[in-house]
Structures are given as structure tokens and as C-alpha cells.
Motif scaffolding. Structure first.
Motif, short mmCIF file in Angstrom:
data_model
loop_
_atom_site.label_atom_id
_atom_site.label_comp_id
_atom_site.label_asym_id
_atom_site.label_seq_id
_atom_site.Cartn_x
_atom_site.Cartn_y
_atom_site.Cartn_z
N LEU A 27 24.60 38.31 44.68
CA LEU A 27 25.14 37.18 44.90
C LEU A 27 25.25 36.60 43.53
N VAL A 28 24.48 36.69 42.59
CA VAL A 28 24.87 36.36 41.42
C VAL A 28 26.25 36.97 40.59
N VAL A 29 26.33 38.44 40.78
CA VAL A 29 27.55 39.05 40.35
C VAL A 29 28.91 38.44 41.05
N ALA A 30 28.46 38.25 42.48
CA ALA A 30 29.79 37.52 43.20
C ALA A 30 30.02 36.06 42.65
N ILE A 31 28.95 35.28 42.48
CA ILE A 31 29.30 34.08 42.10
C ILE A 31 29.97 33.78 40.85
N PHE A 32 29.50 34.48 39.86
CA PHE A 32 29.81 34.77 38.42
C PHE A 32 30.89 35.66 38.21
N SER A 33 31.45 36.29 38.88
CA SER A 33 32.27 37.48 38.79
C SER A 33 33.16 37.27 37.47
N ASN A 34 34.08 36.11 37.42
CA ASN A 34 34.77 35.92 36.53
C ASN A 34 34.47 35.90 35.39
N TRP A 35 33.05 35.31 35.21
CA TRP A 35 32.37 35.37 33.81
C TRP A 35 31.77 36.62 33.47
N LEU A 36 31.32 37.46 34.33
CA LEU A 36 30.55 38.73 34.11
C LEU A 36 31.60 39.77 33.84
N ALA A 37 32.65 39.67 34.46
CA ALA A 37 33.81 41.11 34.19
C ALA A 37 33.96 40.87 32.75
N PRO A 38 33.90 42.24 31.87
CA PRO A 38 34.23 42.12 30.55
C PRO A 38 35.80 42.30 30.37
N HIS A 39 36.59 42.97 31.26
CA HIS A 39 38.10 43.02 31.44
C HIS A 39 38.56 42.40 32.52
N SER A 40 39.74 42.23 32.31
CA SER A 40 40.63 42.10 33.79
C SER A 40 40.76 43.19 34.52
N PHE A 41 40.39 43.03 35.69
CA PHE A 41 40.52 44.06 36.91
C PHE A 41 41.89 44.93 37.12
N THR A 42 42.84 44.26 36.67
CA THR A 42 44.22 44.75 36.75
C THR A 42 44.54 45.07 35.31
N ALA A 43 43.90 45.11 34.17
CA ALA A 43 44.31 45.61 33.05
C ALA A 43 44.60 47.09 32.83
N LEU A 44 45.57 47.49 32.48
CA LEU A 44 45.96 48.86 32.49
C LEU A 44 45.71 49.42 30.90
N ASP A 45 45.47 50.72 30.79
CA ASP A 45 45.17 51.08 29.53
C ASP A 45 45.25 52.60 29.41
N LEU A 46 46.35 53.24 29.50
CA LEU A 46 46.68 54.57 29.61
C LEU A 46 46.10 55.67 28.55
N LYS A 47 45.82 55.32 27.57
CA LYS A 47 45.24 55.82 26.59
C LYS A 47 43.63 56.21 26.78
N TYR A 48 43.03 55.43 27.65
CA TYR A 48 41.94 55.59 28.04
C TYR A 48 41.69 55.88 29.51
N ARG A 49 42.57 56.72 29.92
CA ARG A 49 42.62 57.35 31.50
C ARG A 49 41.22 58.19 31.58
N LEU A 50 40.55 58.00 32.56
CA LEU A 50 39.47 58.83 33.30
C LEU A 50 38.37 59.11 32.02
N VAL A 51 38.19 57.80 31.51
CA VAL A 51 36.90 58.05 30.51
C VAL A 51 35.73 58.12 31.44
N ALA A 52 34.68 59.12 30.93
CA ALA A 52 33.57 59.12 31.79
C ALA A 52 32.43 57.95 31.47
N PRO A 53 31.63 57.67 32.19
CA PRO A 53 30.58 56.59 31.88
C PRO A 53 29.92 56.87 30.69
N PHE A 54 29.43 55.88 30.04
CA PHE A 54 28.71 55.95 28.71
C PHE A 54 29.49 56.65 27.83
#
Length: 287
Positions: free
Chosen positions: A35-62
Motif C-alpha cells: 500500500l505504501v509503494v502504491a500510494i507513493f509510487s511517483n516518489w519511490l520510483a528512481p526512474h521514469s518507467f517509460t525511460a529507454l536506455d538501449l546501452k543498458y539492455r538486459l542488465v542483470a540485478p545487482f
């Protein structure tokens, strides 16, 4: 000494009432986080969810500090998309569950009040709804009328209404047979006041438990429709939408699909456990 003993007596029942099973505590914590994530999603998201960066395609977690959960096939940040997806999926699930509860309870009250033909019509509609595979109906409607978020919420609001209608009808008939409903009616109260101010509060606990059981089913239904491409449409994203697009990269980049899948499983499991616990707590025959 006597004062100390007297003050400690009421504390024991209170402590027992607050004693929750560990899995219920974990479920409450997880639902609270969602619920906290849903309410404050615009502030918690580090990047725009539509922002493209083809130089970093399929980068693994961590592997990158800027993308802790990795990136997808277009270089979009998985964490940002996950946060926005949680908001959209929970918004759809909350809206659909509320519509279903209000619709079903209203029809159940109408059936209990008018009886006769009205009751038979409501029961026939409820049987028809229960007999028809809802996923096929949803696929047909969305394929014919197109995809839009209000249509999706309204359509899924039709899911499960027959449960509320049957529960509200049965409990309203039982409550009407008791003395308090008849007494209020004889005092001149209108039917709407009797049902909303006197009968509804007495059956609210049962309806709330039913909502906690329907809610995870709605999340899974939305995820299935989005997975098939008939739910939430790009550029908007949802948990099912992420799973649907990530299935093509399950061997090369499994985190794209597994991350939202894990959130779906944990959220539905947590709400189901809470619903089971509430059902046991609110059932007087088990106490």
C-alpha cells in the motif's frame, strides 16, 4: 501491592487479543508495504518507467547501482516499472472489488426485501454468473470494445458479485426475521434506512471477509488478462503486463518475469492468509 495486581489483571486479555500468528503479522507487513509503494509510487520510483536506455539492455540485478533489479529488453528500469505496476494492479483490484461488493450487496438486499419475482431474477442472474467462465466473457468484451482502464475496472467489477448477493440476501432475510429489524420498521423507518443503518452493520464482517477472498482473485484475473495482451496496455504497465512481456526473455533475462511474478504470489498469498484469519476471528462458532 494490591494496586499493582489489580492493574495487571486487564492487561492479560489485551495481550492475548494482540497475539497474532507469525504468518498474519508477516501478511499485514507485506500488505502495508504494498500500500505504501502504491500510494507513493511517483516518489519511490528512481526512474521514469517509460525511460529507454538501449546501452543498458538486459542488465542483470545487482550489477548496476542505478538499476538494482536490472533492466528489460529496452533498457527500462525494472524496479521503477515494478513500483508503478504495483500501483496500477492494486488500483484495479481495489476498484473492481469495491464495485463487485456494492453491486452484489445491493442486489442481495433487493432480493431479500421484495422477494417473489425480484428474488428469482437475482438468483437466476447469480447462477448464470457463476456458471459462465468469467475469463472467456472478459476476453470477449475486451476484444470487442477495446482496451481502456475504466472498462477493465468496470468489467472486473462484475467478477464475484454473485457471492455478495447470496450472502447479503441470506443474512438480510435472517436479520429481518429477528426482532430489531421489525421493530425499526414499525417505528416508521424507511426500508433504505433499515438495511443501511441496521442490517448492513450486522453483516459487514462477513462481507469484509468475502472481499479479502475475492481481492486476490481479481489480482490474478487482471494479471492473466494483461499477460494475454487484453488488460493494461502500453505505455502503462501492470504486474501481469510485465510478466507477459518478460516471458519472451525467460531464458536470457528471467528477472524481468520472475520479479513481478513473485510480487503477485506474495500479495495474493498475504491477502488470502489475512482473509482466512479474519474469517476465523469473526466467526462466533469458532471462538
Amino acid at each position: 501491592m494490591t494496586d499493582m495486581l489489580a492493574s495487571s489483571v486487564p492487561a492479560e486479555p489485551a495481550r492475548r487479543r494482540l497475539d497474532l500468528p507469525w504468518y498474519v503479522g508477516v501478511s499485514i507487513f507485506w500488505v502495508g508495504v504494498m500500500l505504501v509503494v502504491a500510494i507513493f509510487s511517483n516518489w519511490l520510483a528512481p526512474h521514469s518507467f517509460t525511460a529507454l536506455d538501449l546501452k543498458y539492455r538486459l542488465v542483470a540485478p545487482f550489477q548496476s547501482f542505478a538499476h538494482p533489479l536490472g533492466t528489460d529488453e529496452l533498457g527500462r528500469d525494472v524496479l521503477s516499472r515494478l513500483i508503478i505496476s504495483i500501483r496500477v494492479s492494486l488500483l484495479i483490484a481495489f476498484g473492481a472489488t469495491l464495485i463487485s461488493a456494492v453491486l452484489g450487496t445491493t442486489l442481495g438486499f433487493l432480493a431479500a426485501h421484495f422477494r417473489g419475482v425480484v428474488e428469482q431474477i437475482v438468483l437466476v442472474l447469480a447462477d448464470f454468473q457463476a456458471a459462465m467462465p468469467f475469463l472467456i466473457l472478459a476476453l470477449s468484451v475486451l476484444a470487442f470494445f477495446g482496451n481502456s482502464l475504466p472498462l477493465l475496472v468496470g468489467l472486473m467489477g462484475l467478477y464475484g458479485w454473485e457471492r455478495y448477493a447470496r450472502i447479503a440476501r441470506g443474512l438480510a432475510i435472517a436479520a429481518s426475521a429477528q426482532g430489531y429489524a421489525t421493530a425499526v420498521t414499525q417505528l416508521g423507518a424507511k426500508p433504505a434506512r433499515v438495511y443501511l443503518r441496521h442490517i448492513l452493520p450486522n453483516i459487514a464482517s462477513t462481507l469484509i471477509v468475502s472481499m479479502t477472498l475475492v481481492f486476490p482473485e481479481v489480482i490474478l484475473l487482471e494479471s492473466g488478462l494483461s499477460f494475454l495482451g487484453l488488460g493494461v496496455q502500453p505505455p502503462m504497465t501492470s504486474l501481469g503486463n510485465m510478466v507477459g512481456y518478460g516471458r519472451e526473455y525467460i531464458t536470457r533475462a528471467p528477472w524481468i518475469m520472475l520479479t513481478p511474478s513473485l510480487v503477485i504470489v506474495m500479495t495474493t498469498l498475504a491477502i488470502s492468509l489475512l482473509g482466512d484469519w479474519l474469517r476465523d476471528k469473526l466467526d462466533p462458532t469458532i471462538r
